[in-house]
Structure formats: structure tokens, C-alpha cells
Design a protein around this motif. Structure first.
Motif, PDB file in Angstrom:
ATOM      1  N   THR A   8       0.830  -1.199   0.000  1.00  0.00           N
ATOM      2  CA  THR A   8       0.000   0.000   0.000  1.00  0.00           C
ATOM      3  C   THR A   8       0.865   1.248   0.000  1.00  0.00           C
ATOM      4  OG1 THR A   8      -1.722  -1.209   1.174  1.00  0.00           O
ATOM      5  CG2 THR A   8      -1.904   1.186   1.166  1.00  0.00           C
ATOM      6  N   TRP A   9       1.979   1.229   0.742  1.00  0.00           N
ATOM      7  CA  TRP A   9       2.904   2.363   0.731  1.00  0.00           C
ATOM      8  C   TRP A   9       3.494   2.563  -0.655  1.00  0.00           C
ATOM      9  CZ3 TRP A   9       3.196   6.484   3.293  1.00  0.00           C
ATOM     10  CH2 TRP A   9       2.926   6.524   4.653  1.00  0.00           C
ATOM     11  N   ILE A  10       3.826   1.464  -1.312  1.00  0.00           N
ATOM     12  CA  ILE A  10       4.391   1.565  -2.659  1.00  0.00           C
ATOM     13  C   ILE A  10       3.406   2.267  -3.586  1.00  0.00           C
ATOM     14  CG2 ILE A  10       5.083   0.208  -4.694  1.00  0.00           C
ATOM     15  CD1 ILE A  10       6.296  -1.834  -2.667  1.00  0.00           C
ATOM     16  N   ILE A  11       2.137   1.904  -3.482  1.00  0.00           N
ATOM     17  CA  ILE A  11       1.113   2.537  -4.321  1.00  0.00           C
ATOM     18  C   ILE A  11       0.967   4.017  -3.970  1.00  0.00           C
ATOM     19  CG2 ILE A  11      -1.364   2.597  -4.786  1.00  0.00           C
ATOM     20  CD1 ILE A  11      -1.257  -0.512  -4.566  1.00  0.00           C
ATOM     21  N   HIS A  12       0.940   4.333  -2.675  1.00  0.00           N
ATOM     22  CA  HIS A  12       0.804   5.736  -2.260  1.00  0.00           C
ATOM     23  C   HIS A  12       1.969   6.586  -2.771  1.00  0.00           C
ATOM     24  CE1 HIS A  12      -2.530   4.688   0.306  1.00  0.00           C
ATOM     25  NE2 HIS A  12      -2.573   5.890   0.854  1.00  0.00           N
ATOM     26  N   VAL A  13       3.169   6.130  -2.528  1.00  0.00           N
ATOM     27  CA  VAL A  13       4.360   6.908  -2.901  1.00  0.00           C
ATOM     28  C   VAL A  13       4.481   7.003  -4.419  1.00  0.00           C
ATOM     29  CG1 VAL A  13       6.886   6.967  -2.806  1.00  0.00           C
ATOM     30  CG2 VAL A  13       5.556   6.446  -0.739  1.00  0.00           C
ATOM     31  N   SER A  14       4.260   5.902  -5.123  1.00  0.00           N
ATOM     32  CA  SER A  14       4.370   5.961  -6.581  1.00  0.00           C
ATOM     33  C   SER A  14       3.296   6.867  -7.179  1.00  0.00           C
ATOM     34  CB  SER A  14       4.309   4.562  -7.202  1.00  0.00           C
ATOM     35  OG  SER A  14       3.037   3.971  -6.986  1.00  0.00           O
ATOM     36  N   SER A  15       2.116   6.917  -6.578  1.00  0.00           N
ATOM     37  CA  SER A  15       1.063   7.815  -7.063  1.00  0.00           C
ATOM     38  C   SER A  15       1.473   9.274  -6.914  1.00  0.00           C
ATOM     39  CB  SER A  15      -0.242   7.570  -6.316  1.00  0.00           C
ATOM     40  OG  SER A  15      -0.734   6.288  -6.593  1.00  0.00           O
ATOM     41  N   VAL A  16       2.095   9.608  -5.796  1.00  0.00           N
ATOM     42  CA  VAL A  16       2.560  10.976  -5.580  1.00  0.00           C
ATOM     43  C   VAL A  16       3.657  11.325  -6.591  1.00  0.00           C
ATOM     44  CG1 VAL A  16       3.766  12.506  -3.961  1.00  0.00           C
ATOM     45  CG2 VAL A  16       1.878  11.078  -3.152  1.00  0.00           C
ATOM     46  N   ILE A  17       4.580  10.399  -6.801  1.00  0.00           N
ATOM     47  CA  ILE A  17       5.658  10.626  -7.772  1.00  0.00           C
ATOM     48  C   ILE A  17       5.086  10.793  -9.181  1.00  0.00           C
ATOM     49  CG2 ILE A  17       7.663   9.550  -8.890  1.00  0.00           C
ATOM     50  CD1 ILE A  17       8.294   8.322  -6.075  1.00  0.00           C
ATOM     51  N   GLU A  18       4.112   9.965  -9.531  1.00  0.00           N
ATOM     52  CA  GLU A  18       3.480  10.078 -10.855  1.00  0.00           C
ATOM     53  C   GLU A  18       2.775  11.417 -11.016  1.00  0.00           C
ATOM     54  OE1 GLU A  18       0.881   6.713 -11.158  1.00  0.00           O
ATOM     55  OE2 GLU A  18       2.534   5.294 -11.286  1.00  0.00           O
ATOM     56  N   TRP A  19       2.126  11.888  -9.965  1.00  0.00           N
ATOM     57  CA  TRP A  19       1.407  13.164 -10.034  1.00  0.00           C
ATOM     58  C   TRP A  19       2.400  14.319 -10.227  1.00  0.00           C
ATOM     59  CZ3 TRP A  19      -3.518  13.604 -11.040  1.00  0.00           C
ATOM     60  CH2 TRP A  19      -4.167  14.820 -10.860  1.00  0.00           C
ATOM     61  N   ILE A  20       3.517  14.256  -9.509  1.00  0.00           N
ATOM     62  CA  ILE A  20       4.559  15.278  -9.671  1.00  0.00           C
ATOM     63  C   ILE A  20       5.098  15.248 -11.102  1.00  0.00           C
ATOM     64  CG2 ILE A  20       6.895  15.939  -8.970  1.00  0.00           C
ATOM     65  CD1 ILE A  20       6.115  14.934  -6.115  1.00  0.00           C
ATOM     66  N   ALA A  21       5.338  14.059 -11.633  1.00  0.00           N
ATOM     67  CA  ALA A  21       5.823  13.937 -13.009  1.00  0.00           C
ATOM     68  C   ALA A  21       4.797  14.499 -13.997  1.00  0.00           C
ATOM     69  CB  ALA A  21       6.135  12.473 -13.336  1.00  0.00           C
ATOM     70  N   ALA A  22       3.526  14.216 -13.764  1.00  0.00           N
ATOM     71  CA  ALA A  22       2.471  14.729 -14.653  1.00  0.00           C
ATOM     72  C   ALA A  22       2.441  16.254 -14.628  1.00  0.00           C
ATOM     73  CB  ALA A  22       1.116  14.157 -14.244  1.00  0.00           C
ATOM     74  N   ILE A  23       2.579  16.837 -13.443  1.00  0.00           N
ATOM     75  CA  ILE A  23       2.616  18.295 -13.333  1.00  0.00           C
ATOM     76  C   ILE A  23       3.769  18.850 -14.159  1.00  0.00           C
ATOM     77  CG2 ILE A  23       3.078  20.214 -11.738  1.00  0.00           C
ATOM     78  CD1 ILE A  23       1.547  18.574  -9.584  1.00  0.00           C
ATOM     79  N   TRP A  24       4.931  18.243 -14.027  1.00  0.00           N
ATOM     80  CA  TRP A  24       6.119  18.706 -14.755  1.00  0.00           C
ATOM     81  C   TRP A  24       5.943  18.555 -16.261  1.00  0.00           C
ATOM     82  CZ3 TRP A  24      10.050  16.367 -17.697  1.00  0.00           C
ATOM     83  CH2 TRP A  24      11.155  17.184 -17.938  1.00  0.00           C
ATOM     84  N   PHE A  25       5.435  17.390 -16.713  1.00  0.00           N
ATOM     85  CA  PHE A  25       5.246  17.172 -18.149  1.00  0.00           C
ATOM     86  C   PHE A  25       4.222  18.137 -18.740  1.00  0.00           C
ATOM     87  CE2 PHE A  25       6.968  12.743 -17.512  1.00  0.00           C
ATOM     88  CZ  PHE A  25       8.092  12.937 -18.295  1.00  0.00           C
ATOM     89  N   ILE A  26       3.158  18.398 -18.016  1.00  0.00           N
ATOM     90  CA  ILE A  26       2.142  19.339 -18.511  1.00  0.00           C
ATOM     91  C   ILE A  26       2.723  20.745 -18.584  1.00  0.00           C
ATOM     92  CG2 ILE A  26      -0.074  20.426 -17.927  1.00  0.00           C
ATOM     93  CD1 ILE A  26      -0.919  17.608 -16.891  1.00  0.00           C
ATOM     94  N   TRP A  27       3.521  21.128 -17.594  1.00  0.00           N
ATOM     95  CA  TRP A  27       4.188  22.438 -17.643  1.00  0.00           C
ATOM     96  C   TRP A  27       5.076  22.533 -18.882  1.00  0.00           C
ATOM     97  CZ3 TRP A  27       3.663  26.774 -14.691  1.00  0.00           C
ATOM     98  CH2 TRP A  27       4.606  27.784 -14.902  1.00  0.00           C
ATOM     99  N   LYS A  28       5.876  21.493 -19.121  1.00  0.00           N
ATOM    100  CA  LYS A  28       6.763  21.474 -20.293  1.00  0.00           C
ATOM    101  C   LYS A  28       5.957  21.537 -21.589  1.00  0.00           C
ATOM    102  CE  LYS A  28      10.902  21.478 -18.814  1.00  0.00           C
ATOM    103  NZ  LYS A  28      11.725  22.645 -19.119  1.00  0.00           N
ATOM    104  N   TYR A  29       4.819  20.837 -21.648  1.00  0.00           N
ATOM    105  CA  TYR A  29       3.963  20.881 -22.827  1.00  0.00           C
ATOM    106  C   TYR A  29       3.482  22.310 -23.067  1.00  0.00           C
ATOM    107  CZ  TYR A  29       0.219  19.846 -26.110  1.00  0.00           C
ATOM    108  OH  TYR A  29      -0.589  19.823 -27.218  1.00  0.00           O
TER     109      TYR A  29
END
Length: 114
Positions: A8-29
Motif C-alpha cells: 500500500t505504501w508503494i502505491i501511495h508513494v508511486s502515485s505521488v511521484i506520478e502526479w509530480i511527473a504529470a505536473i512537470w510534463f504538462i508544464w513542459k507541454y
């Protein structure tokens, strides 16, 4: 006994990391397309990130009673995040519509010869 299991921790942490990556990719777009509406979406994603971090923090401290205010903050940030994401989506839609209208106007103008 901890509040969350390792998977469950793996899912929580990876979700946060994915959200941060999505924010960065959308900014770059937004930078690549020179469309500020996409920057707005990336900023609009921040309250949802705060919400996720509240949940992770509360669980990290084994759902301590003294940190129950984090649950309220998480709920509030979820509502704020949903509203900001809606507003950003409307902004992107409007910017797309105005770009389409500008394109139609330029394509229907007669070509003037010298």
C-alpha cells in the motif's frame, strides 16, 4: 502494527511521484506549445498533490489522533483541487476554441494578389 502495508505504501508513494511527473510534463507541454492554459492546468494540479501528501503524512505517523486535522485538510484540498482542475479544463477548452476561430478566420480570408 503500522497503518499501511508495504504494498500500500508503494502505491501511495508511486502515485505521488506520478502526479509530480504529470505536473512537470504538462508544464513542459505548455512551454513547447506556448499555450499558457496548460501551465494553468499544471498549477491547478497542486491542491490534489497537497491532498495526497496530507494522506501520506497522516499514515506515516500511524493515523495519530493529534494529526486528525490532516484528514480535514486533505478533504478540503481535494475539493479545492477538483475546482481548480475544472477551471483549468475550461480555460484549455476556451483557448482551443479561440485558436480554432482564429484559424477559421485566417483560412476564409481571400488571398490578395499584387
Amino acid at each position: 502494527m503500522h497503518a499501511l502495508s508495504i504494498p500500500t505504501w508503494i502505491i501511495h508513494v508511486s502515485s505521488v511521484i506520478e502526479w509530480i511527473a504529470a505536473i512537470w510534463f504538462i508544464w513542459k507541454y505548455g512551454e513547447v506549445t506556448s499555450n499558457r492554459a496548460w501551465w494553468t492546468l499544471s498549477v491547478a494540479m497542486l491542491p490534489a498533490l497537497v491532498s495526497a501528501m496530507c494522506a501520506c503524512t497522516w499514515h506515516y505517523f500511524d493515523n495519530a489522533k493529534s494529526l486528525e486535522w490532516l484528514v480535514t485538510l486533505q478533504a478540503a484540498m481535494t475539493v479545492v483541487g477538483n475546482c481548480t482542475l475544472w477551471a483549468a479544463a475550461v480555460w484549455i477548452w476556451r483557448s482551443t476554441k479561440s485558436a480554432e476561430m482564429a484559424s477559421e478566420l485566417t483560412s476564409t480570408q481571400p488571398i490578395k494578389s499584387k
